[in-house]
Structure formats: structure tokens, C-alpha cells
Design a protein around this motif. Sequence first.
Motif, short mmCIF file in Angstrom:
data_model
loop_
_atom_site.label_atom_id
_atom_site.label_comp_id
_atom_site.label_asym_id
_atom_site.label_seq_id
_atom_site.Cartn_x
_atom_site.Cartn_y
_atom_site.Cartn_z
N PHE A 1 0.85 -1.19 0.00
CA PHE A 1 0.00 0.00 0.00
C PHE A 1 0.89 1.24 0.00
O PHE A 1 1.56 1.53 0.99
CB PHE A 1 -0.90 0.00 1.22
CG PHE A 1 -1.97 -1.08 1.21
CD1 PHE A 1 -3.30 -0.74 1.06
CD2 PHE A 1 -1.64 -2.42 1.34
CE1 PHE A 1 -4.29 -1.72 1.04
CE2 PHE A 1 -2.61 -3.40 1.33
CZ PHE A 1 -3.94 -3.05 1.18
N VAL A 2 0.87 1.97 -1.10
CA VAL A 2 1.67 3.19 -1.23
C VAL A 2 0.94 4.34 -0.55
O VAL A 2 -0.27 4.55 -0.76
CB VAL A 2 1.92 3.53 -2.71
CG1 VAL A 2 2.67 4.85 -2.84
CG2 VAL A 2 2.68 2.40 -3.39
N ASP A 3 1.65 5.08 0.28
CA ASP A 3 1.07 6.23 0.98
C ASP A 3 1.02 7.42 0.04
O ASP A 3 1.99 8.19 -0.08
CB ASP A 3 1.89 6.55 2.23
CG ASP A 3 1.22 7.59 3.13
OD1 ASP A 3 0.40 8.37 2.62
OD2 ASP A 3 1.54 7.62 4.33
N ALA A 4 -0.10 7.59 -0.65
CA ALA A 4 -0.24 8.66 -1.63
C ALA A 4 -0.34 10.04 -0.97
O ALA A 4 0.00 11.05 -1.58
CB ALA A 4 -1.46 8.42 -2.51
N LYS A 5 -0.78 10.07 0.27
CA LYS A 5 -0.84 11.36 0.98
C LYS A 5 0.56 11.93 1.17
O LYS A 5 0.78 13.13 1.02
CB LYS A 5 -1.53 11.18 2.33
CG LYS A 5 -1.75 12.48 3.09
CD LYS A 5 -2.37 12.24 4.46
CE LYS A 5 -3.81 11.82 4.36
NZ LYS A 5 -4.47 11.76 5.69
N LYS A 6 1.52 11.05 1.47
CA LYS A 6 2.90 11.50 1.61
C LYS A 6 3.57 11.72 0.26
O LYS A 6 4.36 12.66 0.09
CB LYS A 6 3.71 10.48 2.42
CG LYS A 6 3.38 10.43 3.90
CD LYS A 6 4.28 9.43 4.62
CE LYS A 6 3.98 9.40 6.12
NZ LYS A 6 4.81 8.39 6.82
N LEU A 7 3.27 10.86 -0.70
CA LEU A 7 3.91 10.95 -2.01
C LEU A 7 3.41 12.15 -2.80
O LEU A 7 4.18 12.79 -3.53
CB LEU A 7 3.65 9.67 -2.82
CG LEU A 7 4.43 9.52 -4.12
CD1 LEU A 7 5.93 9.38 -3.85
CD2 LEU A 7 3.92 8.32 -4.92
N LEU A 8 2.12 12.48 -2.63
CA LEU A 8 1.50 13.58 -3.40
C LEU A 8 0.83 14.56 -2.44
O LEU A 8 -0.39 14.74 -2.45
CB LEU A 8 0.46 13.00 -4.37
CG LEU A 8 0.93 11.92 -5.35
CD1 LEU A 8 -0.24 11.36 -6.13
CD2 LEU A 8 1.99 12.47 -6.29
N PRO A 9 1.62 15.23 -1.61
CA PRO A 9 1.02 16.12 -0.60
C PRO A 9 0.31 17.33 -1.20
O PRO A 9 -0.48 18.00 -0.52
CB PRO A 9 2.23 16.55 0.24
CG PRO A 9 3.41 16.41 -0.68
CD PRO A 9 3.09 15.22 -1.55
#
Length: 457
Positions: free
Chosen positions: A347-355
Amino acid sequence: MSRLPEPYKIKMIEPIRLISREERKQKLIEAGYNPFLLKSEDVYIDLLTDSGTGAMSDRQWSGLMLGDESYAGSRSFYYLKETVQQLTDYQYVIPTHQGRGSEQVLFSQLIKQGQAVLGNMHFDTTKAHIELNGGTPVNLVISQAYDTSNQHPFKGNFDTNKLESYIQQHGEENIAFINVTITCNSAGGQPVSMENIKAVSKIANKYHIPVIFDAARFAENAYFIKMREDGYKDKDIRTIVREMFAYGDGLTMSGKKDGLVNIGGLIVIKEDEKLFQQCTSTIVPLEGFPTYGGLTGRDMQALAVGLNEVVEIDYLHHRISQVQLLGKLLVNYDIPIQEPIGGHAVFVDAKKLLPHIEPSEFPAHALACELYIESGIRGVEIGSLLFGRDNKSGKDGLSKLELLRLTIPRRVYTDNHIQYVAESLGKLARKRSQITGVNFTYEPTILRHFTARFKPI
């Protein structure tokens, strides 16, 4: 030796083809920027789900030829029933066409209008079936589950203090049941410890509330207990599975995960004969006769074989290690993921990757779209899009986690495929600032992520 080969030989192949980047862009436009609506022939590596997408073994394919297609009293049903009884030590077994069929039948018998269902973290279809039956789904997973960098070994655990407080505050008569999802998909495929299952069972018994397992990935959960929990490393998987289920009153299962089949599900009840009779009465109009429940005899035969294969330690070790491989490769590319790595997916943390993308603009879904354009890989959002709107206010972007799930089908892809996935996401991460969010052009009211359509912002 750092990695062992697959514990099987490949006997049959299915060709896959990578279409051009321009074709992928056009296909995504035609699909309304929703990977669910892509044709499978236009997908190169399909990590949308592990549900029904695995490869069956030679023993399972042989089982198809042994299926008894009798309408009532099929020999294959009794083989499946005996297999499930031995695995769970539960008495009553009802086949269904898949997990959501099990939920539709069982939940209608357990939930009264206005009651809550307390879970560690409900998945989408479970949440929908609770709401469709007039209930309220409540998530009580530990707070560590929402911190993707936290290394807690059992992030699927209930916060037992919150669990008991909720029951005391709202009254046991207002709780339909406690739903224990193993492993916990919405939290990132995270396991639940035996200690926590025991504690939940103790609270449930104190207040006379049933405990129902969502057992889609029960074997993977047992594997993590064996590997991570004190006192279990020398116990075999079957023993751990039986102990887990000893603390419950029943279960629903999608056989399309740890049943290692392409279709099928189960309702299994420990000893409540009245509940069993209610479910068998309900299943006839909704699914089929109680000894086939929407399945062919050959489906039941293959499911029984799969349930025996899934508890083999060699299978589980390879299964989990392949997921771990993808997670470790992504970490090497400095891509934030839910850690420790879970059972069936990374599960990729998109909140961190695409703030720079707001939750209401669905960063993980936007990432899924760009990943398909970049590489032909199909993943799925597990975040605010899946979570849905607040029923009263209509507010969106409510999920505490914005995750892109890269779900590994069982016994399908090799480590070379896994390497390609990691490299593709690594390339995309270098262009992260160019990725924009999405808005709806069509939004269904229930389970919207399956059929919604979007446009880039």
C-alpha cells in the motif's frame, strides 16, 4: 540464500501484452479515468485485486473433473463441508457465490435497524452491507494503523479500550456483532494478533455480543501470527487457524482470496442452529439451494482443495515473501508505503507521495491513473474515494489514509514482474509534482469507486 524460488513449476501460461503509451492514455479516457472500467486485455500487469485472480493448482483443476453437479446433496458439497469443519471446528457450513453473498445473507439475520457493527476496519462491501441492512459501521482499529511509518507488527488490532467504551456508552443491545477482519485490508493488509483476538472475544462474551470473522485472508493472518507473535513459531498453520476461530461465533469468507479459487464464498457458523436455519431459509431466494449456494459442484470441489493448499507453509512463505519483495523495492526507491509490509498487497502512501493533492481530489486514485499511463499496471485506490461521503453532511475526503493498493494475485506473477512494477513506480515518483487530482463526472451513491467516472483537474 536471500530468496527461495517459487514452490511450483509453471505448466501453462497466459500471454500478456503492453500496449503503447498513447493507446493507454486513450483507453483511460474511455474508461472515465477509472481503472476498474479498463478492459483486462489493455492491462499489462493487473494488481487491481487478489480476489479471484489467482492461479489454481493441478490438484484443483483435477478437482473440477470430480465435481458433482447434483442440485441437492452434491458430493462436492459434503467434501467442502468436511474440509471447512476440520479447518475451523465450526459445525454449520453454507456455500455462497462469493464473500459479499455471505455478507448479504448473514448480516440480514444479525443486524436490527439502528444497530452498530464494531470492526477493526471495515472494507467497502462490508460497510455497504451493514448500511443496506440499517446498521452503522464503526471502525475501532488501533491508532498506529493510521501512521504508515509505524512498525507495529499487528496494525490490524482492535483498540480494545475504545471497543469496550463504545459498548458501555451505547449499550450492548445496540451492537449487532463485532466484525474481526483478518487480515485487515483497509489498514494495508495488516494482521491481527492472537492476543488481540482473545481480548476482543473476552469483551464480546462479557456483553453477550457475537464475534464474526471476515476470514477472506485467514491463512495469511495465521502466518503473521506464526512469524511475529511470541509462542507461535513452532505451531503449524492449521493449529493457529483453529485457535483463531475458537474465539469467534461464525465467519464469512470470500473463497476468492485464501480459498485459492476464482469464485466462491462461505458462511460458517460455530454452533448456533437457529441462526443456521435462518441463513439457509434466506439463502434459497438469494443464492440457491443450501448445498450449492450459487456455486457449481466443480467450484466447491476446487474450493475444498484450495483450503487445504493455502495452509501449507511453503505456499504461504513464498506468497508473503513476494509481497515483501515489492515493498522492499519500493522503499529502496524512497516511495512511502504502509509498514510493516502486509499480507496480500503493498500500500503506497499517496498522501505522503502527493502532498499537493487534497484528499477530496483523491491522490491515490490519481496515482493509479498515472501508473497505468506510465507502465500499463493497474492498481486501486484505498482511501477517501473508497471511504465515501459522510452520510449526513455529504462531506468528502474523509479517510485518514490515502493508499494506492498494489495487490499481488496468488501464484500468477514472477519476481521479474514485481521488479518491473517497482521500477515503474520509481520512474513515476520522480515526476510526482506533475500529477494532478481528479473530479467526478459521475458519482454513484453506493460503492462509488467501482463505477464512478472522473476527469483530471
